[in-house]
Scaffold this motif. Structure first.
Motif, mmCIF file in Angstrom:
data_model
loop_
_atom_site.group_PDB
_atom_site.id
_atom_site.type_symbol
_atom_site.label_atom_id
_atom_site.label_comp_id
_atom_site.label_asym_id
_atom_site.label_seq_id
_atom_site.Cartn_x
_atom_site.Cartn_y
_atom_site.Cartn_z
ATOM 1 N N TRP A 17 0.827 -1.206 0.000
ATOM 2 C CA TRP A 17 0.000 0.000 0.000
ATOM 3 C C TRP A 17 0.865 1.261 0.000
ATOM 4 C CZ3 TRP A 17 -0.548 4.174 3.188
ATOM 5 C CH2 TRP A 17 -1.604 5.035 2.878
ATOM 6 N N ALA A 33 -8.546 3.069 1.496
ATOM 7 C CA ALA A 33 -8.166 2.164 2.585
ATOM 8 C C ALA A 33 -9.046 2.375 3.808
ATOM 9 C CB ALA A 33 -6.691 2.357 2.937
ATOM 10 N N VAL A 52 -3.732 -2.683 5.779
ATOM 11 C CA VAL A 52 -3.704 -1.520 4.890
ATOM 12 C C VAL A 52 -4.351 -0.328 5.589
ATOM 13 C CG1 VAL A 52 -4.591 -0.599 2.706
ATOM 14 C CG2 VAL A 52 -3.588 -2.894 2.788
#
Length: 132
Positions: A17, A33, A52
């Motif tokens: 991420w 996210a 994430v």
């Protein structure tokens, strides 16, 4: 998800991420996210989404001028020079962190490990840095 430590960036999902954020010119990776975990918050958010989500909330904290000691250079470079994050995003980041800390697959995985207290301390430290 490959977990190798209790820190926010000590897993493959979070680092993947971070690379996505570094390649982005806007805050959409953060928004996406956060929303992924928010959408699952009434249920039991999945571990990879939580990893994430934690990375995204760490990015918000860094954006507020409160980076973690292990904040990746890519996140620090992304937040550099940007105006403060919107208050709504900060509230969402705090909500996501609390939801993960209280009821998530990620918490369950850590609860069954020897490092649960380290993980919980990391999450609590993040919550403290998300105060505005």
């Amino acid at each position: 998800m490959s977990i190798w430590g209790p820190g926010s960036f000590e897993n493959d999902d979070a680092l993947d991420w971070v690379a996505e954020l570094a390649d982005s010119d806007d805050d959409n990776p953060i928004i996406d996210a956060l929303n992924t975990v928010i959408d699952q918050a009434d249920e039991h958010p999945e571990a990879s989404d939580c990893a994430v989500g934690i990375a995204a909330t760490e990015a918000v904290a860094a954006w507020m001028g409160e980076p973690s000691e292990d904040c990746p250079e890519e996140v620090e470079a992304w937040v550099e020079g940007r105006p403060a994050p919107p208050a709504t995003m900060i509230s969402q980041a705090r909500y996501v962190t609390e939801a993960i800390s209280e009821n998530s697959e990620l918490k369950d995985l850590w609860k069954n490990s020897d490092d649960f207290e380290l993980w919980q301390a990391s999450v609590n430290g993040l919550l403290g840095r998300l105060l505005y």
